[in-house]
Design a protein around this motif. Structure first.
Motif, PDB file in Angstrom:
ATOM      1  N   GLU A 461       0.837  -1.193   0.000  1.00 53.18           N
ATOM      2  CA  GLU A 461       0.000   0.000   0.000  1.00 53.18           C
ATOM      3  C   GLU A 461       0.881   1.255   0.000  1.00 53.18           C
ATOM      4  N   HIS A 462       0.332   2.333  -0.558  1.00 53.61           N
ATOM      5  CA  HIS A 462       0.989   3.649  -0.567  1.00 53.61           C
ATOM      6  C   HIS A 462       2.353   3.597  -1.238  1.00 53.61           C
ATOM      7  N   ALA A 463       2.427   2.872  -2.346  1.00 59.16           N
ATOM      8  CA  ALA A 463       3.668   2.805  -3.127  1.00 59.16           C
ATOM      9  C   ALA A 463       3.315   2.811  -4.608  1.00 59.16           C
ATOM     10  N   LEU A 464       4.090   3.531  -5.391  1.00 62.90           N
ATOM     11  CA  LEU A 464       3.897   3.562  -6.842  1.00 62.90           C
ATOM     12  C   LEU A 464       5.262   3.480  -7.515  1.00 62.90           C
ATOM     13  N   TYR A 465       5.241   3.121  -8.797  1.00 65.29           N
ATOM     14  CA  TYR A 465       6.504   3.086  -9.537  1.00 65.29           C
ATOM     15  C   TYR A 465       6.292   3.657 -10.932  1.00 65.29           C
ATOM     16  N   ILE A 466       7.378   4.239 -11.455  1.00 64.70           N
ATOM     17  CA  ILE A 466       7.339   4.925 -12.746  1.00 64.70           C
ATOM     18  C   ILE A 466       8.438   4.353 -13.636  1.00 64.70           C
ATOM     19  N   PRO A 467       8.103   3.668 -14.729  1.00 62.17           N
ATOM     20  CA  PRO A 467       9.132   3.154 -15.631  1.00 62.17           C
ATOM     21  C   PRO A 467       9.935   4.291 -16.263  1.00 62.17           C
ATOM     22  N   LEU A 468      11.232   4.058 -16.402  1.00 63.79           N
ATOM     23  CA  LEU A 468      12.112   5.021 -17.056  1.00 63.79           C
ATOM     24  C   LEU A 468      12.591   4.403 -18.364  1.00 63.79           C
ATOM     25  N   TYR A 469      12.344   5.081 -19.454  1.00 64.50           N
ATOM     26  CA  TYR A 469      12.745   4.560 -20.759  1.00 64.50           C
ATOM     27  C   TYR A 469      14.113   5.080 -21.180  1.00 64.50           C
ATOM     28  N   SER A 470      14.680   5.916 -20.363  1.00 66.61           N
ATOM     29  CA  SER A 470      15.998   6.465 -20.656  1.00 66.61           C
ATOM     30  C   SER A 470      16.658   6.850 -19.345  1.00 66.61           C
ATOM     31  N   SER A 471      17.976   6.721 -19.284  1.00 64.21           N
ATOM     32  CA  SER A 471      18.700   7.111 -18.077  1.00 64.21           C
ATOM     33  C   SER A 471      19.007   8.601 -18.055  1.00 64.21           C
ATOM     34  N   ASP A 472      18.702   9.311 -19.128  1.00 60.81           N
ATOM     35  CA  ASP A 472      18.961  10.753 -19.174  1.00 60.81           C
ATOM     36  C   ASP A 472      18.139  11.460 -18.098  1.00 60.81           C
ATOM     37  N   ASN A 473      18.811  12.293 -17.319  1.00 61.87           N
ATOM     38  CA  ASN A 473      18.167  13.148 -16.311  1.00 61.87           C
ATOM     39  C   ASN A 473      17.435  12.358 -15.222  1.00 61.87           C
ATOM     40  N   LYS A 474      17.747  11.085 -15.066  1.00 66.32           N
ATOM     41  CA  LYS A 474      17.031  10.298 -14.056  1.00 66.32           C
ATOM     42  C   LYS A 474      17.331  10.793 -12.648  1.00 66.32           C
ATOM     43  N   ASP A 475      18.574  11.180 -12.390  1.00 67.50           N
ATOM     44  CA  ASP A 475      18.919  11.679 -11.057  1.00 67.50           C
ATOM     45  C   ASP A 475      18.171  12.970 -10.746  1.00 67.50           C
ATOM     46  N   ALA A 476      18.089  13.842 -11.742  1.00 70.90           N
ATOM     47  CA  ALA A 476      17.372  15.104 -11.540  1.00 70.90           C
ATOM     48  C   ALA A 476      15.887  14.847 -11.305  1.00 70.90           C
ATOM     49  N   PHE A 477      15.327  13.862 -12.008  1.00 71.76           N
ATOM     50  CA  PHE A 477      13.916  13.525 -11.821  1.00 71.76           C
ATOM     51  C   PHE A 477      13.669  13.012 -10.409  1.00 71.76           C
ATOM     52  N   LEU A 478      14.568  12.142  -9.909  1.00 76.91           N
ATOM     53  CA  LEU A 478      14.417  11.612  -8.563  1.00 76.91           C
ATOM     54  C   LEU A 478      14.487  12.723  -7.518  1.00 76.91           C
ATOM     55  N   GLU A 479      15.402  13.655  -7.718  1.00 78.08           N
ATOM     56  CA  GLU A 479      15.537  14.762  -6.761  1.00 78.08           C
ATOM     57  C   GLU A 479      14.291  15.646  -6.760  1.00 78.08           C
ATOM     58  N   GLU A 480      13.711  15.867  -7.929  1.00 75.92           N
ATOM     59  CA  GLU A 480      12.491  16.657  -8.000  1.00 75.92           C
ATOM     60  C   GLU A 480      11.353  15.973  -7.237  1.00 75.92           C
ATOM     61  N   ILE A 481      11.244  14.671  -7.382  1.00 74.21           N
ATOM     62  CA  ILE A 481      10.192  13.929  -6.678  1.00 74.21           C
ATOM     63  C   ILE A 481      10.365  14.063  -5.165  1.00 74.21           C
ATOM     64  N   LEU A 632       0.209  14.420  -4.496  1.00 74.31           N
ATOM     65  CA  LEU A 632       1.495  13.915  -4.987  1.00 74.31           C
ATOM     66  C   LEU A 632       1.518  13.754  -6.501  1.00 74.31           C
ATOM     67  N   ILE A 633       0.435  13.226  -7.071  1.00 73.22           N
ATOM     68  CA  ILE A 633       0.432  12.928  -8.510  1.00 73.22           C
ATOM     69  C   ILE A 633       0.701  14.182  -9.354  1.00 73.22           C
ATOM     70  N   PRO A 634       0.051  15.317  -9.097  1.00 69.35           N
ATOM     71  CA  PRO A 634       0.389  16.516  -9.880  1.00 69.35           C
ATOM     72  C   PRO A 634       1.865  16.900  -9.749  1.00 69.35           C
ATOM     73  N   HIS A 635       2.421  16.727  -8.542  1.00 72.50           N
ATOM     74  CA  HIS A 635       3.835  17.049  -8.339  1.00 72.50           C
ATOM     75  C   HIS A 635       4.728  16.138  -9.188  1.00 72.50           C
TER      76      HIS A 635
END
Length: 794
Positions: A461-481, A632-635
């Motif tokens: 419960e209370h867990a979601l996952y987002i597939p990444l199709y590219s490693s580009d900017n993945k670190d920046a995406f994680l930090e934004e989340i 959370l989803i809009p963020h």
């Protein structure tokens, strides 16, 4: 003669409306079930039979022996088809494809949209398979790199009424590549394993080039077309000898190739669609249940027809006196049964049309009844209904036509066979079957509840996952989340429960160099335990600051620790696998697969290992605060749009992912509940009719008993006790049958409930309550009649 028979028939129907209603409704429900299941089974067994020369087309499978087990697969090396064509004389043609999967399309190279069914195929795809092209030459459309064929649906979606031929299309599958549209195909039929929306040339792909001569990369489906009249068993030995020369000695010892007809692929164990589709077991189950329900309805007709034998006996006596012989009487009674069945068929077709939309929704089908186009199905229905009418009416017609005038005058027209009243035996049989369905429903629903509520060892419960199709900017995406206060933890990984795709069979134990077993392998970062909610029971997890953690260190689960013969989790710390990785931590076992399987050994690597296949996570796992999803989803979407470009975001929820593992079991519970309800309904309708007729025959007796002081409870007991006794006998007979069947079903689960006394107690209570209600209702009606009117009855 026929006119007179029809007059008698309709007079009987009119004078016995209640019993006619019970028979027609029962038979209609049974026939409706048969029609629906027949449509389902016909569709399931029709997959890929529409291809020209489908009896010559086979898919190539591989049988491998590894880690002390043998397993079969339809995933083959790339050169398989080419080598077969060049070296096996019986092979006329081959096609190599990548199995259908989701991908992304774009017209401008930037704004991608997701599509579900994209495949790559070799030159002869449209020559071997019958997927008609609206535009393009089937023999040449895929013979050049970077060419693609789309279906009408995709053409309309992306180009509208504009001609797409010659237009560019960017496909994000196996990397991002630009293609030219060279053909438009008709929308592929639903009844094909090769169902597709987009087919692009397999030539030119980096993976194709690198695997052109590789026999180690098993990632393709291979199909071959054999010469007419040639069977695989005729060439199997020579073909495998040929393949062995290319495989090399080590692989050849543990590898054998086999062929299976394409028409059998969909229903084979190699294809695992969701729900009940593509599974012979459920075809057998549904067919059996439909047949059983039809039998229950037929038994109702037999019981009520024979129960009314005393009334019809007078009719038989009169007709015999007037010269009718036994054959004429049998024809008359069989005619009544057949005509009643035909009436029921008409009603069943109407009911089927009403139910079919929901049936299609439940089974994810698009079935329809078109009796004009499907003439064979119509003939089958008519013949089946005719047989049903004959079988249902055969025993009553023989019984009724055999009455002797002397017996009728003495009131002795009831018959027994072997000292046992057949009606009673049929009632016992009816409720035995109904009880089996009830017990099956209780067990399935109880097991499903157990699966859903069992502690899986992680927090779904209370867990979601987002597939990444590219490693580009993945670190920046994680930090934004992580900037959101609603996020408890976020982690990179290449697997979550329900999506542990990679396993390997190796000789892991250096102390047992000959022992080989399978383990699942995943890669994660240091935040994975908190994000997934798994428990560390010994040692520690990866720490980004420790550079040594990024090289040759692993975390394992309890099952891996036990498989390696380490006595405890603490004993495993500091130990190494045969490949050199050192254990730094042990996590508690968690069920990452369906509970049909025991927890397998798991090896967890660091996803941050430099220059490894794990660098670049495949997904982001996010654990969030309860009741925070709306914020959370809009963020997350804003973070994606801000950092990641070129594709749309795909958000999946972990609890829903785990629920899909039990989709079939949930549907099975619904199906069992439905059919058990139908079976009980039909049996109860028959019991209602028999109880009403019993009360009708004993009207005068009931009146006399009431005059002599019998109470309402006495009358209820008089009329109910015999039927309750029969139902209980049926229940007793059903106990071992239902226990055996459901125990076999539960054996498919590693974690399961016990079939205890409580299951049968619930079933017995339900059956008994239903029986008492039905018999008491008719008994109360009879007991409340004025005895004066009862004594006047004939």
């Amino acid at each position: 003669m026929l006119k007179n028979y029809l007059k008698i028939l309709f007079r009987n129907f009119k004078s016995n409306k209640f019993y006619t209603f019970i028979n027609i409704i029962g038979l209609s429900i049974g026939l409706t079930c048969v029609i629906l299941i027949s449509l389902f089974v016909t569709d399931e067994t029709s997959f890929d039979t529409f291809h020209k020369d489908n009896d010559q087309i086979y898919f190539v499978g591989v049988e491998r022996t590894s880690a002390q087990r043998t397993y079969e697969s339809i995933i083959t090396p790339y050169p398989t088809g080419r080598v077969a064509l060049e070296n096996v004389q019986a092979v006329e043609m081959y096609v190599t494809i990548t199995p259908a999967n989701s991908g992304r399309l774009s017209l401008d190279g930037e704004n991608f949209t997701d599509e579900d069914k994209i495949i790559a195929a070799s030159d002869d795809f449209f020559s071997m398979f019958n997927f008609p092209l609206i535009s393009g030459n089937p023999e040449t459309v895929l013979n050049k790199p970077n060419t693609v064929v789309i279906t009408e649906k995709i053409a309309q979606k992306y180009f509208g009424d504009e001609n797409p031929i010659g237009k560019p299309l960017t496909i994000y599958r196996y990397g991002i590549h630009d293609y030219t549209i060279v053909g438009v195909a008709e929308n592929s039929p639903d009844n094909s394993y090769l169902d597709f929306d987009v087919v692009f040339s397999i030539k030119g792909l980096p993976s194709t080039i690198s695997n052109m001569d590789s026999w180690g990369a098993n990632m393709y489906n291979t199909f071959v077309k054999l010469q007419k009249g040639v069977q695989w068993n005729q060439i199997e030995k020579s073909a495998n000898t040929t393949f062995d020369t290319f495989l090399g000695e080590n692989r050849a010892e543990s590898t054998d190739f086999f062929l299976q007809p394409i028409s059998e692929l969909y229903l084979s164990e190699f294809v695992t669609p969701s729900g009940f589709k593509g599974n012979y077991t459920y075809i057998y189950i549904f067919s059996s249940i439909a047949f059983i329900i039809l039998i229950l309805a037929g038994i109702n007709y037999m019981n009520l027809s024979t129960a009314r034998g005393m009334q019809r006996g007078r009719e038989v006596g009169v007709r015999k006196v007037l010269g009718a012989n036994k054959i004429q009487l049998v024809k008359q009674f069989l005619g009544e049964s057949v005509l009643l069945s035909m009436f029921s068929l008409i009603l069943a077709l109407f009911l089927t049309e009403l139910i079919l939309p929901k049936f299609n929704l439940f089974f994810d089908k698009s079935l329809s009844i078109n009796l004009i186009e499907n003439f064979q199905f119509l003939i089958g229905l008519l013949l089946g209904t005719l047989v049903l009418g004959i079988l249902s009416g055969l025993y009553p017609s023989l019984l009724l036509s055999g009455f002797q005038s002397s017996d009728i005058l003495k009131g002795q027209s009831s018959k027994k066979i072997g000292g046992v009243n057949p009606r009673k035996a049929l009632v016992v049989f009816q409720f035995s079957i109904s009880t089996v369905l009830i017990v099956g429903t209780i067990v399935v629903l109880s097991q499903l509840d157990y699966l859903i509520n069992k502690d899986l060892g992680f927090k779904e419960e209370h867990a979601l996952y987002i597939p990444l199709y590219s490693s580009d900017n993945k670190d920046a995406f994680l930090e934004e989340i992580k900037k959101s206060s609603n996020v408890i933890s976020a982690s990179f990984a290449n697997g979550v429960p329900g999506r542990f795709y990679f396993s390997t069979g190796q000789k892991f134990n250096p102390r047992k160099p000959d022992e080989e077993f399978f383990a699942h392998v995943i890669a994660t970062d240091e935040n994975y335990p908190e994000a997934l909610g798994i428990e560390l029971i010994a040692g520690r997890y990866f720490e980004k600051e420790r550079s040594n953690d990024l090289i040759n260190t692993i975390v394992i689960n309890e099952s891996m620790q036990k498989k390696m013969d380490w006595v405890s989790a603490e004993d495993a710390l500091g130990e190494s696998l045969a490949s050199g990785e050192t254990v730094i931590g042990v996590v508690k076992d968690f069920n990452f697969q369906s509970l049909r399987s025991e927890v397998s050994p798991v090896i967890i690597n660091s996803i941050n290992t430099p220059n490894s296949s794990f660098s670049g996570g495949e997904l982001v796992l996010v654990r969030y605060q309860a009741d925070a999803l709306d914020n959370l989803i809009p963020h997350i979407r804003t973070s994606w749009d801000k950092v990641v470009s070129g594709s749309s975001i795909e958000i999946n929820y972990l609890d829903q992912q785990m629920d899909t593992l039990y989709e079939t079991d949930k549907k099975l519970g619904t199906v069992f509940s439905f059919f058990a309800g139908i079976g009980i309904l039909i049996s109860c309708m028959g019991l209602l009719g028999l109880t009403a007729f019993s009360a009708e025959l004993r009207t005068k007796e009931i009146g006399i008993r009431k005059v002599l002081g019998a109470t309402v409870s006495n009358i209820i007991s008089l009329l109910s006790i015999d039927f309750i006794r029969l139902v209980l006998i049926g229940f007793a007979l059903a106990i071992p049958i239902s226990w055996y069947i459901m125990s076999k079903w539960l054996n498919d689960f590693a974690y399961k409930i016990d079939i205890g006394v409580g299951v049968f107690a619930i079933a017995a209570s339900l059956v008994l309550v239903i029986t008492i209600i039905i018999t008491s209702w008719q008994s109360i009606k009879a007991s409340l009649m004025n005895p004066v009117n009862s004594l006047k009855s004939e």
